[in-house]
Design an enzyme around this catalytic site. Structure first.
Site, PDB file in Angstrom:
ATOM      1  N   GLY A  94       1.268   2.296  -1.971  1.00 51.69           N
ATOM      2  CA  GLY A  94       0.317   3.072  -1.120  1.00 51.69           C
ATOM      3  C   GLY A  94       0.421   4.565  -0.990  1.00 51.69           C
ATOM      4  N   GLY A  95       0.716   4.762   0.306  1.00 53.09           N
ATOM      5  CA  GLY A  95       0.678   6.018   0.917  1.00 53.09           C
ATOM      6  C   GLY A  95      -0.414   6.571   1.585  1.00 53.09           C
ATOM      7  CG  ASP A 132       8.014   0.870   2.858  1.00 52.66           C
ATOM      8  OD1 ASP A 132       8.509   0.247   4.172  1.00 52.66           O
ATOM      9  OD2 ASP A 132       7.539   1.991   2.857  1.00 52.66           O
ATOM     10  CG  ASP A 134       2.978   4.374   3.368  1.00 57.65           C
ATOM     11  OD1 ASP A 134       2.573   4.264   4.065  1.00 57.65           O
ATOM     12  OD2 ASP A 134       3.693   5.404   3.026  1.00 57.65           O
ATOM     13  CD  GLU A 136       0.121   6.335   5.324  1.00 52.15           C
ATOM     14  OE1 GLU A 136      -0.616   7.372   5.954  1.00 52.15           O
ATOM     15  OE2 GLU A 136       0.961   6.699   4.956  1.00 52.15           O
ATOM     16  CG  MET A 203       4.953   6.623   8.578  1.00 52.55           C
ATOM     17  SD  MET A 203       3.618   6.858   7.451  1.00 52.55           S
ATOM     18  CE  MET A 203       2.497   5.567   8.232  1.00 52.55           C
ATOM     19  CE1 TYR A 205       5.701  10.846   7.973  1.00 47.88           C
ATOM     20  CE2 TYR A 205       7.881  10.556   8.917  1.00 47.88           C
ATOM     21  CZ  TYR A 205       6.785  10.078   7.861  1.00 47.88           C
ATOM     22  OH  TYR A 205       6.993   9.281   6.799  1.00 47.88           O
ATOM     23  CG  ASP A 206       1.988  13.909   9.013  1.00 45.82           C
ATOM     24  OD1 ASP A 206       2.270  15.113   9.071  1.00 45.82           O
ATOM     25  OD2 ASP A 206       1.734  13.337   8.039  1.00 45.82           O
TER      26      ASP A 206
END
Length: 364
Positions: A94-95, A132, A134, A136, A203, A205-206
Site C-alpha cells: 500500500g502506502g 507490513d 500500510d 491508509e 506513523m 509524522y505528517d
C-alpha cells in the site's frame, strides 16, 4: 533428589527472568525503503533490524510485486541477511495512495483469504520474513477519492486473523498505524488486532500534513497543547488500550514539511501558509543555512526542531539529529519495541539519522 529439583527449578526461574529481561530490552531499528538493489549497499545495514520494502500493491486482489526491478531489489535485500543475522526483510502493501482497492478487496471472507494465500506464495518465493500492511486508512478518509467505509474496521480485524492463521506464528506481521487521534479512535479494533501482530508501526509524522494550511510540528515527540497530535499522545493512547509496550514502534521523519507565504510571527510556527515541497535530511546541512536566510529553532516542550526563513517567509518542520535522539531515549525509557522511519534513502549514508538512533540505542 529434592535438592537437585530445587536447584533445577531455581536455575529455570533465573533463566526465564533473564529471557524476559532480554525480551524487554529488544529494540528494533526499522527502515522503510523505496530504493533499488544498488542504493541499499551505500547504507550501514548492520545497524538495522528490519528493512521494509515499499511498496507492493494489490493486483486482482492478490499481493503483487510491481516490476522485475522490484523483484531484483527484494532478492538483493534478502541476500543481505547472510552477513546480517539480525536482519529481517518485510514486504509492505500500500502506502499513501497505494491502497485504493483495499476497502473493496478486503470486504469479503473470500477476498481476504485470496489475499492471504497470495501473501504466503509471494513470501515463500522471495524468502522474506513478513508483511507490513500500510492501508491508509481503514474506515476513515485517506487519499481523497479512495473508498473507505465503516465496515473496514471489522474487516481489518478479519484480515489480520486470516493472515495470521494462513502464514503461521513465526511470520512477522505488522501494520503502519496513523499517529493521529481520528485513526486511533475509529480505524482499528485494538483489543482484537494487537494480540495477532508482532508490532504496530505508529506513523508519528505528517501529524501536520500537506493538506494543512497552518504550520506546526509535523513529527513532535510531545504535544505543546491539549489539542496537538504527538508521538507521546499516540503511544499513551495505545498503552492505555492495554497494548504491550514492546509491540509499539514510533516513527521518525527524515524529511521536512514546508510552507511558504508564512508571516514572521512566532518564527512561523502555528501560522497560515501554503504547503510546498520539503527537503530530505541528507540535504539539511546545505539547505537550512544562515547564508540561505534560515534560522534554526528548538521547541523544548515538543522536543522538536523547526526552521524559519524571514527573507522568503518559509517555514520547515522535521526530525533532526537532536529530536531523533530524544525519540530514541523515549523508546528506551518506555521500553517500546523500537523506531521505524520514512525512509532510508533520505538519510546520509554515514553519520546521519540511523547512526544517531544506533548510538543512543547501544549506549549503556
Amino acid at each position: 533428589m529434592k535438592q537437585i529439583s530445587l536447584i533445577t527449578l531455581l536455575f529455570c526461574c533465573i533463566l526465564s527472568t533473564t529471557t524476559f529481561a532480554q525480551k524487554n530490552k529488544k529494540f528494533d531499528i526499522i527502515a522503510y525503503y523505496t530504493g533499488d538493489s544498488k542504493l541499499i549497499d551505500e547504507y550501514e545495514v548492520n545497524k538495522l533490524n528490519q528493512i521494509i520494502f515499499s511498496f507492493c500493491h494489490l493486483k486482482d486482489g492478490k499481493l503483487s510485486v510491481d516490476s522485475a526491478k522490484d523483484s531484483i531489489t527484494i532478492k538483493h535485500l534478502v541476500s543481505l541477511k547472510a552477513k546480517n543475522p539480525q536482519l529481517k526483510i518485510i514486504l509492505s502493501l500500500g502506502g499513501w495512495g497505494g491502497c485504493e482497492p483495499c476497502s473493496n478487496a478486503f470486504s469479503t471472507a473470500e477476498g481476504r483469504l485470496k489475499f492471504a494465500k497470495s501473501v504466503k506464495e509471494v513470501s515463500n518465493y522471495f524468502k522474506v520474513d513478513g508483511l507490513d500492511l500500510d492501508w491508509e486508512y481503514p474506515a476513515i478518509e485517506g487519499l481523497p477519492g479512495h473508498l473507505y467505509q465503516p465496515a473496514d474496521k471489522p474487516n481489518f480485524t478479519e484480515l489480520i486473523k486470516i493472515l495470521r492463521s494462513t502464514l503461521g506464528k513465526k511470520y512477522e506481521l505488522s501494520f503502519a498505524a496513523g499517529g493521529f487521534q481520528k485513526y486511533l479512535d475509529e480505524s482499528i479494533d485494538w483489543h482484537a488486532v494487537a494480540p495477532l501482530v508482532n508490532r504496530i508501526n505508529i506513523m508519528s509524522y505528517d501529524l501536520v500534513n500537506g493538506y494543512s494550511q497552518v504550520t506546526g510540528h509535523h513529527t513532535p515527540l510531545y504535544s505543546t497543547n491539549p489539542n496537538e497530535e504527538s508521538t507521546d499522545r499516540a503511544v499513551t493512547f495505545l498503552l492505555n488500550q492495554g497494548i504491550p509496550a514492546e509491540k509499539l514502534i514510533i516513527g521518525g521523519a527524515f524529511y521536512t514539511r514546508t510552507w511558504k507565504n508564512v508571516e514572521n510571527i512566532n518564527n512561523g510556527l502555528y501560522q497560515a501558509g501554503e504547503h510546498v515541497q520539503g527537503v530530505d535530511f541528507k540535504n539539511f546541512a546545505t539547505t537550512y543555512t544562515e547564508a540561505n536566510g534560515w534560522k534554526y529553532f528548538w521547541d523544548d516542550k515538543a522536543k522538536a526542531p523547526y526552521w524559519y526563513n524571514a527573507q522568503t517567509k518559509t517555514f520547515a518542520t522535521s526530525d533532526d539529529l537532536k529530536s531523533i535522539k530524544a525519540k530514541t531515549e523515549y523508546v528506551k525509557e518506555k521500553k517500546l519495541g523500537g523506531i521505524m522511519f520514512w525512509e532510508l534513502p533520505l538519510d546520509s549514508t554515514r553519520n546521519g539519522m540511523v547512526n544517531a538512533i544506533y548510538e543512543v540505542k547501544t549506549a549503556k
